[in-house]
Motif scaffolding. Structure first.
Motif, PDB file in Angstrom:
ATOM      1  N   SER A 219       1.008  -1.339  -0.002  1.00 54.63           N
ATOM      2  CA  SER A 219       0.042  -0.116  -0.105  1.00 54.63           C
ATOM      3  C   SER A 219       0.977   1.340   0.061  1.00 54.63           C
ATOM      4  CB  SER A 219      -0.851   0.056   1.246  1.00 54.63           C
ATOM      5  OG  SER A 219      -1.963   1.100   1.089  1.00 54.63           O
ATOM      6  N   GLY A 220       0.139   2.222   0.274  1.00 54.30           N
ATOM      7  CA  GLY A 220       1.056   3.549   0.181  1.00 54.30           C
ATOM      8  C   GLY A 220       0.069   4.796   0.119  1.00 54.30           C
ATOM      9  N   ASP A 221       0.528   5.931  -0.033  1.00 57.26           N
ATOM     10  CA  ASP A 221      -0.572   7.024   0.097  1.00 57.26           C
ATOM     11  C   ASP A 221      -1.300   7.017  -1.262  1.00 57.26           C
ATOM     12  OD1 ASP A 221       1.454   8.318  -1.402  1.00 57.26           O
ATOM     13  OD2 ASP A 221       2.107   9.584   0.040  1.00 57.26           O
ATOM     14  N   ARG A 222      -1.920   7.850  -1.413  1.00 58.50           N
ATOM     15  CA  ARG A 222      -2.824   8.008  -2.672  1.00 58.50           C
ATOM     16  C   ARG A 222      -2.246   8.366  -3.796  1.00 58.50           C
ATOM     17  NH1 ARG A 222      -6.023   5.565  -5.422  1.00 58.50           N
ATOM     18  NH2 ARG A 222      -7.690   5.456  -3.884  1.00 58.50           N
ATOM     19  N   ALA A 223      -1.048   9.604  -3.678  1.00 55.90           N
ATOM     20  CA  ALA A 223      -0.283   9.598  -4.812  1.00 55.90           C
ATOM     21  C   ALA A 223       0.500   8.457  -5.435  1.00 55.90           C
ATOM     22  CB  ALA A 223       0.528  10.805  -4.393  1.00 55.90           C
ATOM     23  N   ALA A 224       1.206   7.681  -4.504  1.00 52.04           N
ATOM     24  CA  ALA A 224       1.881   6.617  -4.927  1.00 52.04           C
ATOM     25  C   ALA A 224       0.962   5.423  -5.387  1.00 52.04           C
ATOM     26  CB  ALA A 224       2.526   6.014  -3.511  1.00 52.04           C
ATOM     27  N   ILE A 225      -0.217   5.389  -5.042  1.00 48.60           N
ATOM     28  CA  ILE A 225      -0.831   4.244  -5.727  1.00 48.60           C
ATOM     29  C   ILE A 225      -1.584   4.724  -7.152  1.00 48.60           C
ATOM     30  CG2 ILE A 225      -3.031   2.973  -5.277  1.00 48.60           C
ATOM     31  CD1 ILE A 225      -0.986   2.023  -3.751  1.00 48.60           C
ATOM     32  N   ASP A 226      -1.851   6.066  -7.352  1.00 46.26           N
ATOM     33  CA  ASP A 226      -2.270   6.523  -8.442  1.00 46.26           C
ATOM     34  C   ASP A 226      -0.972   6.412  -9.564  1.00 46.26           C
ATOM     35  OD1 ASP A 226      -4.674   7.081  -7.277  1.00 46.26           O
ATOM     36  OD2 ASP A 226      -4.404   9.528  -7.201  1.00 46.26           O
TER      37      ASP A 226
END
Length: 204
Positions: A139-146
């Motif tokens: 997982s990760g923050d939204r920016a990393a996932i996007d």
């Protein structure tokens, strides 16, 4: 009495003219079709366009990057822990393939969330680990996932449900990546696990 020197000129039968017209039209349509096919192929993403650099978190706080995986093939699958059917079913099928490869196989499977707002690294680790030690939840923050979703051409969107809850509508491709980290092809688990394992074994 002088004989006539004028001879009737041969005429092209109408049927032949019609056939030639049809043939010319077919050639024109073929040219148009080939042009459209060429444009479609040019616009489709090439296999080399799938995948890319990423940095995501494991449940124990470590960061895994694409560079850490070089040298061995690996599988990538996107989903989320609240998924009611597709994700657990697909991960169970992958687990069967891993079992068929044997206990000593080192093939890594990355299970990357499309729902980082609910899927913490710790939750992803617990969920993915239930399908085998080689399945790594990330997982990760939204920016990393996007970013990683864009690199792998993953589709995902929230679907509102009653009570303020939501599910995730998402693509369910299993990506087979080579030793160099480049995309090989979509891996098929909709077959007996021994057949799927037989495809992977020469790569390991």
């Amino acid at each position: 009495m002088a004989s006539s020197t004028n001879k009737a000129q041969p005429k092209t039968p109408r049927a032949l003219l019609a056939l030639l017209a049809v043939f010319a039209a077919a050639l024109a349509l073929s040219a148009v079709g080939l042009g459209m096919l060429a444009r479609e192929r040019a616009s489709a993403p090439a296999p080399s366009a799938i995948g890319g650099p990423f940095a995501l978190k494991t449940g124990d706080g470590k960061t895994i990057t694409d560079r850490d995986l070089l040298g061995e093939p690996f599988l990538v699958f996107f989903g989320y822990t609240h998924c009611p059917d597709v994700c657990p079913t697909t991960l169970a099928q992958i687990s069967q393939v891993l079992n068929d490869l044997g206990p000593d196989n080192k093939l890594k499977v990355l299970f990357i969330t499309v729902d980082p707002e609910r899927d913490t690294p710790r939750l992803m680790q617990q969920y993915a680990g239930s399908f085998g030690p080689n399945v790594i939840g990330l997982s990760g923050d939204r920016a990393a996932i996007d970013k990683v979703m864009k690199e792998y051409r993953v589709y995902a969107r929230k679907v509102p449900e009653k009570g303020g809850e939501y599910s995730m509508d998402h693509s369910a491709i299993i990506y087979l990546m080579g030793r160099d980290g480049k995309f090989l092809h979509a891996f098929n688990v909709q077959r007996p696990p021994e057949q799927a394992a037989a495809e992977l074994r020469p790569l390991l």
